[in-house]
Design a protein around this motif. Sequence first.
Motif, PDB file in Angstrom:
ATOM      1  N   LYS A   2       0.872  -1.399  -0.127  1.00  0.00           N
ATOM      2  CA  LYS A   2       0.094   0.040  -0.126  1.00  0.00           C
ATOM      3  C   LYS A   2       1.056   0.798  -0.460  1.00  0.00           C
ATOM      4  N   VAL A   5       1.975   3.111  -3.447  1.00  0.00           N
ATOM      5  CA  VAL A   5       0.311   3.372  -4.041  1.00  0.00           C
ATOM      6  C   VAL A   5       0.140   4.170  -3.469  1.00  0.00           C
ATOM      7  N   TYR A   6       0.149   4.821  -2.325  1.00  0.00           N
ATOM      8  CA  TYR A   6      -0.245   5.699  -1.507  1.00  0.00           C
ATOM      9  C   TYR A   6       0.833   6.091  -1.757  1.00  0.00           C
ATOM     10  N   ARG A  41      -0.423   8.166   5.328  1.00  0.00           N
ATOM     11  CA  ARG A  41      -0.520   6.506   5.366  1.00  0.00           C
ATOM     12  C   ARG A  41       0.943   5.980   4.571  1.00  0.00           C
ATOM     13  N   SER A  42       1.996   7.153   4.097  1.00  0.00           N
ATOM     14  CA  SER A  42       2.445   6.622   3.441  1.00  0.00           C
ATOM     15  C   SER A  42       3.848   7.599   3.831  1.00  0.00           C
TER      16      SER A  42
END
Length: 117
Positions: A2, A5-6, A41-42
């Motif tokens: 993830k 991608v984030y 989130r990243s």
Amino acid sequence: MKVPVYRALGALSVLLGIIGAFLPLMPTTPFLILAAWFFARSHPEWEAKLLAHPKFGPAIRAWRDHQAIPRVAKWASTIMMSISVVGSWFILPEPWGYGPAVVCSMVMLWMWTRPSA
């Protein structure tokens, strides 16, 4: 999986926000709010940079904390959407000219029911 991608989606959102700063019909702040969400989130460092930005940081924090939209942004959006609707009445053929008015009316109704920052 993830995190990359984030990060990519966050970078794309920042790019779209930058483009929106120069194109009158494309918004800036919603893309930067989305970028902050992805970066939270990243990549916390990039999120911190967005939140610390002198122009866009307060709007991002207001949305995140209270789902509030600054009153000046509401007025600017209303004026720009109104100009776009009037322009579309002159440019688009008869049945299609009402589409932008309907969409912009729904967006304005939603926007003005949000708290003001």
